[in-house]
Design an enzyme around this catalytic site. Sequence first.
Site, short mmCIF file in Angstrom:
data_model
loop_
_atom_site.label_atom_id
_atom_site.label_comp_id
_atom_site.label_asym_id
_atom_site.label_seq_id
_atom_site.Cartn_x
_atom_site.Cartn_y
_atom_site.Cartn_z
CG HIS A 1 -1.91 -1.03 1.38
ND1 HIS A 1 -2.00 -1.85 2.49
CD2 HIS A 1 -2.91 -1.42 0.54
CE1 HIS A 1 -3.02 -2.69 2.33
NE2 HIS A 1 -3.58 -2.46 1.16
CE LYS B 1 -12.48 -7.52 3.65
NZ LYS B 1 -11.90 -6.91 2.46
NE ARG C 1 -2.53 -7.56 -4.22
CZ ARG C 1 -3.32 -7.69 -3.19
NH1 ARG C 1 -2.80 -7.94 -2.01
NH2 ARG C 1 -4.62 -7.62 -3.30
CB SER D 1 -4.13 -6.74 4.57
OG SER D 1 -3.73 -5.47 4.13
P1 ADP Z 1 -9.77 -4.27 -0.23
O1 ADP Z 1 -10.46 -4.97 0.90
O2 ADP Z 1 -10.58 -3.16 -0.84
O3 ADP Z 1 -9.18 -5.17 -1.27
P2 ADP Z 1 -7.04 -3.79 0.64
O4 ADP Z 1 -6.61 -2.94 1.78
O5 ADP Z 1 -6.73 -5.23 0.69
O6 ADP Z 1 -8.58 -3.49 0.49
O7 ADP Z 1 -6.43 -3.21 -0.71
C1 ADP Z 1 -6.64 -1.88 -1.13
C2 ADP Z 1 -6.04 -1.70 -2.52
O8 ADP Z 1 -4.63 -1.85 -2.45
C3 ADP Z 1 -6.53 -2.71 -3.56
O9 ADP Z 1 -6.60 -2.06 -4.82
C4 ADP Z 1 -5.44 -3.75 -3.57
O10 ADP Z 1 -5.37 -4.41 -4.83
C5 ADP Z 1 -4.21 -2.87 -3.34
N1 ADP Z 1 -3.11 -3.62 -2.76
C6 ADP Z 1 -3.07 -4.31 -1.61
N2 ADP Z 1 -1.85 -4.89 -1.41
C7 ADP Z 1 -1.09 -4.51 -2.48
C8 ADP Z 1 0.24 -4.79 -2.90
N3 ADP Z 1 1.06 -5.56 -2.19
N4 ADP Z 1 0.65 -4.26 -4.07
C9 ADP Z 1 -0.20 -3.51 -4.81
N5 ADP Z 1 -1.45 -3.22 -4.49
C10 ADP Z 1 -1.90 -3.71 -3.33
#
Ligand code: ADP
Length: 160
Positions: A18, A42, A91, A129
């Site tokens: 992030h 969630k 990703r 995460s």
């Molecule tokens: P959500 O529950 O909306 O998926 P996240 O916090 O998991 O929320 O992710 C928020 C955004 O950040 C999403 O677009 C996700 O694809 C992106 N994201 C999460 N981890 C990474 C990473 N390691 N590299 C690139 N983008 C990421």
Amino acid sequence: MPKIAVYPGSFDPVTNGHVDILHRAVQVFHKVVVAVADNVNKRCLFSPAERVALLREVLGDDPRIEVDTFSGLLVDYVQRRGATSVLRGLRALADFEYEFQLAVMNRRLAPAVDTVFLMTDERYFYISSSLVREVAALGGDVSQFVPAAVERALRAKHPG
Ligand code: ADP
């Protein structure tokens, strides 16, 4: 007109992936609003307030980045904030189908709002995460995947 993007997500917790996306985004937008989803459906490890506090600690006081929470329809929040773009990270291929659906749905709901995707450094491709939470719960070392403040917060949730 300043170009503002909203970066929505769970951020449960914020990872190096992030942070990398955000550092790239401020090269493209004048301002990025990190919008922590306050989604009651969630089950999260960290409360919305904890997730916001961790993001603020990790991001420091960069005037180009703001951290907020939102609930309800994302496109409504985006328009309320005067933003024109939704920012998402990509990703591996696995993200594509879901992100594609989400972007098209949001475009149908609000044609003026576009979704912009940025790719992380390949070092962070495999970080999510949910995996970080799993590894931390099992006592694994997550220091290469998350900022130090997040590592401490995970340790506090899983003492011993
Ligand atoms: P959500 O529950 O909306 O998926 P996240 O916090 O998991 O929320 O992710 C928020 C955004 O950040 C999403 O677009 C996700 O694809 C992106 N994201 C999460 N981890 C990474 C990473 N390691 N590299 C690139 N983008 C990421």
